[in-house]
Write a protein that holds these residues in place. Structure first.
Motif, short mmCIF file in Angstrom:
data_model
loop_
_atom_site.label_atom_id
_atom_site.label_comp_id
_atom_site.label_asym_id
_atom_site.label_seq_id
_atom_site.Cartn_x
_atom_site.Cartn_y
_atom_site.Cartn_z
N MET A 26 0.82 -1.22 0.00
CA MET A 26 0.00 0.00 0.00
C MET A 26 0.85 1.27 0.00
O MET A 26 0.53 2.23 -0.68
N THR A 27 1.92 1.29 0.77
CA THR A 27 2.67 2.52 0.97
C THR A 27 3.80 2.69 -0.05
O THR A 27 4.02 3.79 -0.54
N TRP A 28 4.51 1.64 -0.34
CA TRP A 28 5.67 1.75 -1.21
C TRP A 28 5.35 1.40 -2.65
O TRP A 28 6.15 1.65 -3.54
N GLY A 29 4.20 0.79 -2.87
CA GLY A 29 3.73 0.55 -4.22
C GLY A 29 4.25 -0.71 -4.88
O GLY A 29 5.05 -1.45 -4.34
N GLU A 30 3.70 -0.89 -6.07
CA GLU A 30 4.07 -2.05 -6.88
C GLU A 30 4.46 -1.59 -8.28
O GLU A 30 5.12 -0.57 -8.42
N HIS A 31 4.00 -2.29 -9.29
CA HIS A 31 4.41 -2.04 -10.67
C HIS A 31 4.07 -0.64 -11.15
O HIS A 31 4.90 0.03 -11.77
N GLU A 32 2.86 -0.16 -10.86
CA GLU A 32 2.43 1.16 -11.34
C GLU A 32 3.32 2.26 -10.77
O GLU A 32 3.71 3.19 -11.48
N GLU A 33 3.62 2.16 -9.50
CA GLU A 33 4.46 3.16 -8.86
C GLU A 33 5.88 3.13 -9.41
O GLU A 33 6.52 4.15 -9.59
N GLN A 34 6.37 1.92 -9.69
CA GLN A 34 7.70 1.78 -10.27
C GLN A 34 7.74 2.45 -11.65
O GLN A 34 8.67 3.18 -11.96
N GLU A 35 6.71 2.23 -12.47
CA GLU A 35 6.66 2.86 -13.78
C GLU A 35 6.61 4.39 -13.65
O GLU A 35 7.26 5.10 -14.41
N HIS A 36 5.82 4.87 -12.70
CA HIS A 36 5.72 6.31 -12.46
C HIS A 36 7.09 6.87 -12.07
O HIS A 36 7.50 7.94 -12.56
N GLU A 37 7.81 6.18 -11.21
CA GLU A 37 9.15 6.61 -10.79
C GLU A 37 10.11 6.61 -11.98
O GLU A 37 10.91 7.52 -12.13
N HIS A 38 10.03 5.58 -12.82
CA HIS A 38 10.90 5.52 -14.01
C HIS A 38 10.61 6.71 -14.93
O HIS A 38 11.54 7.33 -15.44
N THR A 39 9.33 6.99 -15.13
CA THR A 39 8.94 8.12 -15.98
C THR A 39 9.45 9.44 -15.41
O THR A 39 9.85 10.33 -16.15
N ALA A 40 9.47 9.55 -14.07
CA ALA A 40 9.93 10.76 -13.41
C ALA A 40 11.46 10.87 -13.39
O ALA A 40 12.01 11.85 -12.92
N GLY A 41 12.14 9.83 -13.90
CA GLY A 41 13.59 9.89 -13.99
C GLY A 41 14.34 9.04 -12.98
O GLY A 41 15.56 8.97 -13.00
N ASN A 42 13.63 8.37 -12.09
CA ASN A 42 14.28 7.50 -11.10
C ASN A 42 14.39 6.09 -11.68
O ASN A 42 13.50 5.27 -11.52
N LEU A 43 15.49 5.82 -12.38
CA LEU A 43 15.66 4.53 -13.03
C LEU A 43 16.01 3.41 -12.05
O LEU A 43 16.02 2.25 -12.42
N ASN A 44 16.28 3.77 -10.80
CA ASN A 44 16.59 2.76 -9.77
C ASN A 44 15.37 2.36 -8.96
O ASN A 44 15.50 1.65 -7.96
N ALA A 45 14.19 2.81 -9.35
CA ALA A 45 12.97 2.49 -8.61
C ALA A 45 12.75 0.98 -8.59
O ALA A 45 13.06 0.28 -9.55
N LYS A 46 12.21 0.51 -7.48
CA LYS A 46 12.00 -0.93 -7.30
C LYS A 46 10.53 -1.23 -7.10
O LYS A 46 9.77 -0.38 -6.66
#
Length: 112
Positions: free
Chosen positions: A75-95
């Motif tokens: 719930m808090t740290w997210g899954e696939h959608e949040e990782q994609e959002h982080e990648h789009t925002a420039g954080n390529l190390n998102a997990k």
């Protein structure tokens, strides 16, 4: 108290709460006067928050907590959608933290 039960999980939720509130206030015109100070505090919180990525003990404290377990991470740290959002925002190390948490648990169980 920390004498009767572990309290490391408090640190995680406290850092997340500070981070969330200060990020919100940084974007509010009402707090524009304090934006520089808020950003400095956010930078400090983020420094320590990111250090948790490298320590499996933080994941284990949540997974082993009788209330939080893996649901908190999902719930808090997210899954696939949040990782994609982080990648789009420039954080390529998102997990994908749910998957990372499962790996930490599996590795720890194998070690012990």
């Amino acid at each position: 108290s920390s004498k009767s039960q572990p309290t490391l999980w408090y640190e995680i939720s406290a850092l997340e709460e500070l981070k969330m509130v200060w990020e919100w206030k940084c974007n509010m015109p009402k707090y524009e006067l304090y934006q520089v100070a808020l950003q400095k505090r956010l930078d400090k919180v983020n420094k320590y928050y990111q250090k948790m990525d490298k320590k499996c003990v933080y994941v284990l404290t949540l997974v082993l907590h009788p209330y939080y377990k893996l649901e908190y991470i999902k719930m808090t740290w997210g899954e696939h959608e949040e990782q994609e959002h982080e990648h789009t925002a420039g954080n390529l190390n998102a997990k994908k933290w749910h998957d990372e948490a499962l790996k930490v648990v599996e590795t720890t169980m194998e070690d012990y």
